[in-house]
Design a protein around this motif. Structure first.
Motif, short mmCIF file in Angstrom:
data_model
loop_
_atom_site.label_atom_id
_atom_site.label_comp_id
_atom_site.label_asym_id
_atom_site.label_seq_id
_atom_site.Cartn_x
_atom_site.Cartn_y
_atom_site.Cartn_z
N ASP A 18 0.83 -1.21 0.00
CA ASP A 18 0.00 0.00 0.00
C ASP A 18 0.87 1.26 0.00
OD1 ASP A 18 -2.25 -1.54 0.00
OD2 ASP A 18 -2.60 -1.39 2.17
N GLN A 19 1.95 1.25 0.75
CA GLN A 19 2.83 2.40 0.82
C GLN A 19 3.49 2.66 -0.53
OE1 GLN A 19 5.48 1.29 4.00
NE2 GLN A 19 4.19 2.21 5.60
N ARG A 20 3.92 1.58 -1.20
CA ARG A 20 4.52 1.75 -2.53
C ARG A 20 3.51 2.31 -3.51
NH1 ARG A 20 6.97 -3.29 -1.35
NH2 ARG A 20 5.40 -4.37 -2.60
N GLU A 21 2.27 1.84 -3.40
CA GLU A 21 1.22 2.33 -4.31
C GLU A 21 0.94 3.80 -4.05
OE1 GLU A 21 -1.35 2.08 -7.46
OE2 GLU A 21 0.05 0.56 -6.72
N ASN A 22 0.90 4.20 -2.78
CA ASN A 22 0.67 5.60 -2.45
C ASN A 22 1.79 6.48 -2.98
OD1 ASN A 22 -1.75 5.11 -1.14
ND2 ASN A 22 -0.79 4.84 0.87
N LYS A 23 3.03 6.03 -2.84
CA LYS A 23 4.16 6.79 -3.35
C LYS A 23 4.07 6.94 -4.85
CE LYS A 23 7.63 5.98 0.23
NZ LYS A 23 8.96 5.39 0.54
N LYS A 24 3.70 5.85 -5.53
CA LYS A 24 3.59 5.90 -6.98
C LYS A 24 2.54 6.92 -7.41
CE LYS A 24 1.32 2.93 -9.48
NZ LYS A 24 0.85 1.70 -10.15
N ASN A 25 1.44 6.98 -6.66
CA ASN A 25 0.36 7.90 -6.99
C ASN A 25 0.69 9.34 -6.63
OD1 ASN A 25 -1.26 5.86 -8.04
ND2 ASN A 25 -2.21 5.41 -6.07
N ASN A 26 1.71 9.55 -5.78
CA ASN A 26 2.07 10.89 -5.36
C ASN A 26 3.32 11.41 -6.06
OD1 ASN A 26 -0.05 11.12 -3.52
ND2 ASN A 26 1.09 10.05 -1.92
N ILE A 27 3.70 10.81 -7.16
CA ILE A 27 4.89 11.24 -7.90
C ILE A 27 4.70 12.67 -8.41
CG2 ILE A 27 6.22 10.87 -10.01
CD1 ILE A 27 5.70 7.87 -9.62
N ARG A 28 5.72 13.49 -8.20
CA ARG A 28 5.71 14.87 -8.67
C ARG A 28 6.59 15.00 -9.90
NH1 ARG A 28 7.07 18.77 -3.76
NH2 ARG A 28 6.59 20.29 -5.39
N ILE A 29 6.05 15.63 -10.93
CA ILE A 29 6.78 15.81 -12.18
C ILE A 29 7.62 17.08 -12.08
CG2 ILE A 29 6.60 16.07 -14.67
CD1 ILE A 29 5.59 13.38 -13.60
N ASN A 30 8.93 16.97 -12.36
CA ASN A 30 9.82 18.12 -12.22
C ASN A 30 9.98 18.94 -13.50
OD1 ASN A 30 10.42 17.59 -9.51
ND2 ASN A 30 11.97 16.10 -10.07
N GLU A 31 9.75 18.32 -14.66
CA GLU A 31 9.87 19.09 -15.90
C GLU A 31 8.80 20.17 -15.93
OE1 GLU A 31 10.68 17.85 -20.39
OE2 GLU A 31 8.59 17.54 -19.85
N SER A 32 9.18 21.37 -16.35
CA SER A 32 8.23 22.49 -16.38
C SER A 32 8.51 23.34 -17.61
CB SER A 32 8.33 23.34 -15.11
OG SER A 32 7.47 24.45 -15.17
N THR A 33 7.70 23.17 -18.64
CA THR A 33 7.93 23.89 -19.90
C THR A 33 6.96 25.05 -20.11
OG1 THR A 33 6.47 22.32 -21.05
CG2 THR A 33 8.82 21.81 -21.01
N LYS A 34 6.09 25.29 -19.14
CA LYS A 34 5.00 26.26 -19.35
C LYS A 34 5.48 27.69 -19.56
CE LYS A 34 4.19 26.65 -14.35
NZ LYS A 34 3.19 26.43 -13.27
N THR A 35 6.68 28.04 -19.07
CA THR A 35 7.15 29.41 -19.22
C THR A 35 8.16 29.58 -20.35
OG1 THR A 35 8.87 29.00 -17.55
CG2 THR A 35 6.79 29.95 -16.77
N LEU A 36 8.52 28.50 -21.03
CA LEU A 36 9.51 28.59 -22.10
C LEU A 36 9.08 29.56 -23.20
CD1 LEU A 36 10.85 24.96 -22.65
CD2 LEU A 36 12.12 26.95 -21.84
N GLY A 37 7.81 29.50 -23.55
CA GLY A 37 7.32 30.36 -24.62
C GLY A 37 7.25 31.83 -24.25
N LYS A 38 7.33 32.16 -22.96
CA LYS A 38 7.26 33.55 -22.52
C LYS A 38 8.61 34.26 -22.63
CE LYS A 38 3.50 32.56 -19.28
NZ LYS A 38 3.05 32.60 -17.86
N TRP A 39 9.66 33.50 -22.82
CA TRP A 39 11.00 34.08 -22.94
C TRP A 39 11.20 34.50 -24.39
CZ3 TRP A 39 15.15 32.65 -19.07
CH2 TRP A 39 16.33 33.38 -19.29
N GLU A 40 11.14 35.79 -24.65
CA GLU A 40 11.25 36.30 -26.02
C GLU A 40 12.72 36.34 -26.44
OE1 GLU A 40 9.25 39.97 -26.54
OE2 GLU A 40 7.33 39.24 -25.76
#
Length: 271
Positions: A18-40
């Motif tokens: 159960d603990q392993r399953e909870n950890k798997k479901n709580n994985i945080r994604i570190n890649e963040s591309t949302k601001t790339l397009g704002k850099w002119e």
């Protein structure tokens, strides 16, 4: 007659699962591309970024992260073999996949460097400026954008290089080398962009794949942060399991295959 109570070993195994399953479901994604397009970027900067052979990371742009799909795949990963154990057999992203999906070099000089002895002098050498008061072994993304997003109207050659280096550091720090900090990037990466004629010779793709394998193995060990190129892993899944992807768009043969898929959310899936 009452059913016998489960043994302590059974309860312990169930709790651990159960603990392993909870950890798997709580994985945080570190890649963040949302601001790339704002850099002119100035056309002169774009020409320098092309020289570094990392222009495709900019062109791929913002990526919708399908967390449900990634969690399902990550749960199948085996760190011993660096493969995913699926019902169809063992599979894994390869250098071939990195080249076709991201269009960054997979052969060339190793991406290596040294740890600076004097971070202040190191940052000034490559950027001409530094952030007072912060730990200088990492540079905050907010500071990079505030200081270098706007290129002066008549930049000198040095200023042009400094602003471009800052963008390249931000680019790799939010994509292929995204890590647990999420809002900053290792300062030492700056040395990779000291000479952009040399930067184009690096095997960026091979390092990207190594970084990704390492991140997947850490998650198997219980880490909750997924570092590295989420775009690479997700688009690799789309390439090999097209039924799980959104409808692809038409691209030219020169474009990274990651550009095939539009930004579109999906429901929970399992593989």
């Amino acid at each position: 007659m009452q059913d016998p109570e489960p043994s302590s070993r059974t309860r312990s195994a169930s709790t651990s699962s159960d603990q392993r399953e909870n950890k798997k479901n709580n994985i945080r994604i570190n890649e963040s591309t949302k601001t790339l397009g704002k850099w002119e970027l100035d056309p002169r900067q774009v020409a320098l970024i092309e020289k570094s052979n990392l222009i495709s990371l900019k062109d791929i742009g913002v990526t919708h992260i399908d967390c449900s799909l990634l969690r399902a795949f990550i749960g199948k990963w085996c760190k011993v073999t660096n493969t995913s154990w699926l019902t169809v057999g063992e599979m894994t992203p390869t250098l071939y996949d990195v080249w076709h999906i991201l269009r960054i070099l997979v052969i060339g000089k190793p991406v290596t460097g040294i740890r600076p002895k004097d971070y202040k002098a190191f940052i000034i050498e490559f950027l001409g400026n530094y952030h007072i008061g912060d730990k200088l072994n990492r540079l905050k993304h907010t500071w990079l954008r505030a200081k270098f997003e706007q290129l002066p109207k008549k930049p000198t050659k040095i200023k042009l290089l400094q602003h471009t280096r800052a963008y390249l550091l931000y680019l790799v720090g939010t994509t292929i080398f995204a890590d647990t900090s999420q809002d900053s990037t290792l300062t030492s990466y700056l040395q990779l962009f000291g000479d952009l004629d040399e930067a184009e010779k690096y095997a960026w793709g091979a390092t990207t794949l190594t970084f990704l394998y390492g991140s997947l193995s850490k998650i198997v060990d219980g880490d909750t942060h997924f570092s590295g190129s989420t775009t690479l892993l997700q688009r690799w899944i789309y390439e090999h399991f097209p039924a799980l992807s959104s409808k692809p768009t038409t691209i030219t043969i020169e474009m990274p295959r990651a550009s095939k898929w539009k930004k579109q959310p999906r429901d929970l899936v399992t593989i």
